[in-house]
Design a protein around this motif. Structure first.
Motif, PDB file in Angstrom:
ATOM      1  N   ASN A  36       1.223  55.753  17.961  1.00 37.72           N
ATOM      2  CA  ASN A  36       0.475  56.315  19.082  1.00 37.72           C
ATOM      3  C   ASN A  36       0.281  57.803  18.825  1.00 37.72           C
ATOM      4  OD1 ASN A  36      -0.471  57.351  21.495  1.00 37.72           O
ATOM      5  ND2 ASN A  36       1.020  56.281  22.783  1.00 37.72           N
ATOM      6  N   GLU A  89       8.673  52.997  17.577  1.00 41.40           N
ATOM      7  CA  GLU A  89       7.321  53.309  17.111  1.00 41.40           C
ATOM      8  C   GLU A  89       7.264  53.286  15.589  1.00 41.40           C
ATOM      9  OE1 GLU A  89       3.876  56.736  17.795  1.00 41.40           O
ATOM     10  OE2 GLU A  89       6.002  57.251  18.029  1.00 41.40           O
ATOM     11  N   SER A 114       2.564  51.747  25.698  1.00 35.80           N
ATOM     12  CA  SER A 114       2.944  52.860  24.829  1.00 35.80           C
ATOM     13  C   SER A 114       2.322  54.122  25.401  1.00 35.80           C
ATOM     14  CB  SER A 114       2.437  52.601  23.403  1.00 35.80           C
ATOM     15  OG  SER A 114       2.636  53.736  22.585  1.00 35.80           O
ATOM     16  N   HIS A 115       3.163  55.088  25.771  1.00 39.54           N
ATOM     17  CA  HIS A 115       2.656  56.259  26.494  1.00 39.54           C
ATOM     18  C   HIS A 115       3.191  57.547  25.889  1.00 39.54           C
ATOM     19  CE1 HIS A 115       2.536  59.359  29.665  1.00 39.54           C
ATOM     20  NE2 HIS A 115       1.428  58.752  30.039  1.00 39.54           N
ATOM     21  N   THR A 119      -2.228  60.182  26.168  1.00 42.98           N
ATOM     22  CA  THR A 119      -2.590  59.052  25.321  1.00 42.98           C
ATOM     23  C   THR A 119      -1.684  57.869  25.647  1.00 42.98           C
ATOM     24  OG1 THR A 119      -2.714  58.229  23.052  1.00 42.98           O
ATOM     25  CG2 THR A 119      -1.179  60.033  23.451  1.00 42.98           C
ATOM     26  N   GLY A 121      -1.577  53.253  25.589  1.00 42.03           N
ATOM     27  CA  GLY A 121      -2.181  51.968  25.284  1.00 42.03           C
ATOM     28  C   GLY A 121      -1.352  50.855  25.897  1.00 42.03           C
ATOM     29  N   THR A 147      -5.674  61.036  12.699  1.00 40.08           N
ATOM     30  CA  THR A 147      -5.641  59.799  13.477  1.00 40.08           C
ATOM     31  C   THR A 147      -6.147  58.674  12.582  1.00 40.08           C
ATOM     32  OG1 THR A 147      -7.879  59.991  14.394  1.00 40.08           O
ATOM     33  CG2 THR A 147      -6.093  61.062  15.612  1.00 40.08           C
ATOM     34  N   SER A 219      -4.793  54.726  16.327  1.00 43.27           N
ATOM     35  CA  SER A 219      -3.737  55.622  16.802  1.00 43.27           C
ATOM     36  C   SER A 219      -4.261  56.551  17.888  1.00 43.27           C
ATOM     37  CB  SER A 219      -3.148  56.435  15.639  1.00 43.27           C
ATOM     38  OG  SER A 219      -4.118  57.312  15.094  1.00 43.27           O
ATOM     39  N   CYS A 220      -5.556  56.924  17.806  1.00 48.27           N
ATOM     40  CA  CYS A 220      -6.172  57.712  18.875  1.00 48.27           C
ATOM     41  C   CYS A 220      -7.693  57.636  18.729  1.00 48.27           C
ATOM     42  CB  CYS A 220      -5.697  59.166  18.829  1.00 48.27           C
ATOM     43  SG  CYS A 220      -5.597  59.928  20.476  1.00 48.27           S
ATOM     44  N   ASP A 228      -7.660  58.541  22.626  1.00 49.24           N
ATOM     45  CA  ASP A 228      -6.607  57.807  23.321  1.00 49.24           C
ATOM     46  C   ASP A 228      -6.152  56.668  22.417  1.00 49.24           C
ATOM     47  OD1 ASP A 228      -4.877  57.355  25.389  1.00 49.24           O
ATOM     48  OD2 ASP A 228      -6.286  56.282  26.655  1.00 49.24           O
ATOM     49  N   HIS A 229      -4.876  56.390  22.471  1.00 49.02           N
ATOM     50  CA  HIS A 229      -4.317  55.269  21.716  1.00 49.02           C
ATOM     51  C   HIS A 229      -4.835  53.960  22.297  1.00 49.02           C
ATOM     52  CE1 HIS A 229      -1.636  52.759  19.471  1.00 49.02           C
ATOM     53  NE2 HIS A 229      -0.850  52.463  20.492  1.00 49.02           N
ATOM     54  N   TYR A 435      -6.381  52.925  30.332  1.00 46.41           N
ATOM     55  CA  TYR A 435      -5.776  51.671  29.882  1.00 46.41           C
ATOM     56  C   TYR A 435      -6.609  50.507  30.392  1.00 46.41           C
ATOM     57  CZ  TYR A 435      -4.113  50.099  34.437  1.00 46.41           C
ATOM     58  OH  TYR A 435      -4.063  49.626  35.722  1.00 46.41           O
TER      59      TYR A 435
END
Length: 708
Positions: A36, A89, A114-115, A119, A121, A147, A219-220, A228-229, A435
């Motif tokens: 992430n 991770e 995943s935060h 970012t 997901g 990324t 990843s972003c 954003d992931h 999300y």
């Protein structure tokens, strides 16, 4: 041309798809957390949301190669959050021992979040019995420095060999693997391989010797706003569908993307507005279809496809991204920046009638609902009707979509319809965050035997298990059956029932068995075109598979009413199994079987034939219908626009019930769509090819009906 179809779509935090529709409930799960954004991004939090469906469920969560192990109780209807160590991770391209194993003594469902600051997901985590051995990766766009497009393969058994046929360049263990090359990895149980690249990896084929989980994303990812992931657990090819609908999002002022992936050569049709278009695709191809608010996107294919929706980011509240990004503290009231997310779009056959949803803390949370336009008024959120919601029609379909705003913050509630399946998504965002995911279907898990079938197909005479009878009840002249004449649109003589059969509150004393896949009460019905329900003619009828049968070309239509003790014992056993709360001892049964029947317009001795059956049974008070689909190879006769060579296209078959009062009826999911071809692989009783309903007052499935 625009084709009228029964469709549905976009969902909330879990649900499933077509031929071998994946289910979210199970007792064992395995997952991993992709990279992430950056390793040292602040306020990292990796968590699981675990939902219980039974009282006093015990769940054990273990992080592999770690001291983390936690045992928790989860009660029925409760969602519990488990925070995991940051060490789960996976960073970089490598093989990792960082998987997370979840085991329970009763059914649960799981999603992962995943935060990190700005970012986040989220994805559904599917149980191990839903895993497969063939997948295609999808990595959305985004080219910010440091990324990566990324995906991971997680092994649930040892040894597992994974062959990855790359569509983009990857560097793994000091070696370059260019696009078009093959990378092979041998994994132990609970190991994962993560691959990252600046190149697009979409369309990469992943094959394994044992069932694996595949998570794919970026990843972003970045397009319209900040990065954003994004991550989604993918469905195996065996669980793909053929009919999809993707609603737009009201707060998107630019465009989003629907990715379509195919595992074999096929033709797709899509409609974004009033015009339908088509495109040929080859195996492994990935195409992008732009979506503009307010037009939904309809997609249909001749073979299984995978569809993912990429929300590209948007601002909400009338201000642009450039205006808002420096003004977090002083942004205009109601203005938000929602960053990208990725959703695995469920196929039509995945819809449920009951969902559990969990909104994310400190986010604006939204539901996107897809439902048959005639059924929208019966949908409830948290047991309350949706009184003030704007339903918008979906061109070319009998469905509508709506967006419903939930409260800001963490929220857990149910969304349900008393009888009709619908589609549901939950999504949202906050300042520079976003999300989205498909919603948790609150139903029983599917049998592992069908979920792990790599071909996603059912044999001609399916067996329920080694200790039970075949799917079909015994039939044929050797079992005392009568047989319909071999004629186009033929019908049986009037059959007088030795025991009355109650259907939608009325007793019936006679019936007709129609060659075209119907059983009508008291009056002949010989239509060959499956018209939308309810019909205007006032004839009550059961519809196992309404299509244009031509048994002069191939096949027979058998029927018998019986009070044979062996048959009644089997009816009693089946109904007690599916409806244990209803005392039932069968007193009578009608068995009608369409055996290897061809479609109108097919060639002589066509290899495309259907075999299906309806069993009507009653104890003189309660009445039930068992529908068995042993082998479905065609959907449409030539007179209804079907292809004479394949029996597909045109106006596809439908299945369900019509009370004859022009008000009450029930349509089995996928009717009037190409996905009705897969009815032999779906069920409301967790046995592929079998659908069971109580019909004496209204048509109802089992209380936990879900459609596998």
């Amino acid at each position: 041309m625009a084709i009228r179809r029964i469709l549905s779509l976009l969902a909330g935090l879990i649900f499933l798809s077509g031929p071998s529709a994946a289910r979210s409930r199970g007792k064992e799960f395995i997952t991993a957390f992709l990279c992430n954004f950056k390793q040292h991004q602040t306020n990292a939090k990796f968590e699981l949301l675990i939902t219980g469906y039974h009282p006093a469920t015990t769940v054990v969560v273990t992080a592999n190669n770690s001291t983390f192990r936690k045992t928790i109780p989860v009660n029925e209807g409760v969602t519990v959050s488990i925070e995991l160590p940051n060490s789960v991770e996976m960073l970089g391209t490598n093989v990792f021992d960082k998987t997370v194993l979840i085991r329970a003594d009763k059914d649960i469902s799981v999603s992962s979040h995943s935060h990190k600051d700005y970012t986040a997901g989220a994805t559904v985590v599917y149980p191990v019995q839903q895993l497969g051995t063939l997948y295609y990766a999808l990595t959305p766009e985004g080219d910010m420095p440091d990324t990566f497009k990324e995906f991971a393969v997680v092994a649930s058994e040892a040894p597992t060999r994974v062959e990855i046929h790359l569509k983009g360049n990857v560097r793994f263990k000091g070696q370059n693997y260019p696009a078009g090359s093959r990378l092979v990895a041998d994994l132990d149980a609970f190991q994962a391989i993560q691959l990252q690249s600046s190149a697009d990896l979409s369309g990469t084929r992943v094959e394994s010797t044992k069932p694996v989980a595949v998570l794919s994303g970026h990843s972003c990812a970045k397009k319209n706003t900040a990065c954003d992931h994004v991550v989604e657990q993918l469905l195996p090819v065996s669980s793909w569908g053929t009919t999809f609908l993707v609603p737009p999002l009201s707060f998107q002022s630019q465009s989003d993307i629907a990715y379509v992936i195919t595992a074999q050569d096929t033709s797709i049709r899509y409609q974004n507005g009033p015009t339908e278009e088509s495109q040929s695709m080859v195996a492994g191809q990935v195409i992008q279809l732009d979506m503009q608010n307010p037009q939904p996107l309809y997609i249909s294919a001749d073979a299984g496809i995978q569809v993912l929706f990429f929300f590209t980011g948007a601002t909400n509240g009338g201000s642009s991204y450039d205006q808002l990004i420096p003004l977090f503290a002083g942004a205009p009231e109601g203005s938000r920046i929602y960053d990208p997310f990725l959703i695995n779009v469920p196929a039509l056959t995945s819809y449920c009638r009951l969902y559990h949803i969990d909104g994310m803390r400190q986010n604006d949370n939204y539901l996107v609902i897809i439902a048959n336009a005639t059924e929208t008024r019966l949908i409830k959120v948290a047991k309350r009707p949706l009184d003030s919601i704007l339903w918008q029609p979906i061109n070319g379909t009998e469905y509508s979509w709506a967006e419903y705003s939930l409260s800001t913050g963490s929220i857990a509630l149910s969304v349900e319809h008393p009888s009709s399946p619908f589609g549901l998504f939950i999504l949202g965002g906050s300042y520079r965050d976003g999300y989205g995911s498909a919603a948790l279907c609150s139903c029983r898990s599917a049998p592992s035997s069908s979920a792990l079938n790599p071909g996603g197909s059912a044999p001609t005479s399916p067996v329920l298990n080694s200790n039970e009878e075949s799917l079909l009840y015994p039939y044929g002249t050797s079992n005392g059956d009568d047989k319909n004449p071999k004629s186009d649109d033929g019908i049986s003589p009037q059959i007088f029932a030795s025991v009355p059969f109650t259907f939608y509150g009325k007793e019936h004393h006679s019936f007709y068995v129609n060659n075209n896949g119907m059983i009508s009460f008291g009056q002949e019905l010989s239509e060959y075109t499956p018209s939308p329900l309810p019909l205007d003619g006032g004839v009550p009828f059961v519809i196992p598979y309404w299509a244009d049968v031509h048994n002069r070309i191939s096949g027979d239509v058998f029927w018998r009413q019986t009070q044979d003790p062996n048959v009644l014992d089997r009816c009693t056993k089946n109904i007690n199994q599916y409806f244990p709360e209803i005392p039932f001892t069968a007193a009578w049964a009608l068995i009608a079987t369409w055996d290897r029947v061809a479609y109108f317009g097919s060639k002589a001795k066509s290899s495309k034939v259907n075999t299906f059956q309806a069993v009507l049974t009653t104890n003189r008070k309660a009445s039930f219908v068992i529908l068995n689909y042993a082998d479905i190879q065609w959907t449409t006769g030539a007179a209804n626009g079907g292809d004479p060579k394949t029996g597909l296209g045109g106006t596809p078959a439908q299945a369900g019930f019509d009370s004859g009062d022009q008000t009450n009826y029930y349509v089995i999911p996928a009717s009037h769509t190409p996905d009705i071809l897969n009815i032999g692989k779906t069920s409301n009783v967790n046995i592929p090819g079998r659908w069971v309903f109580q019909v004496n007052e209204f048509v109802t499935g089992i209380t936990t009906d879900c459609f596998i």
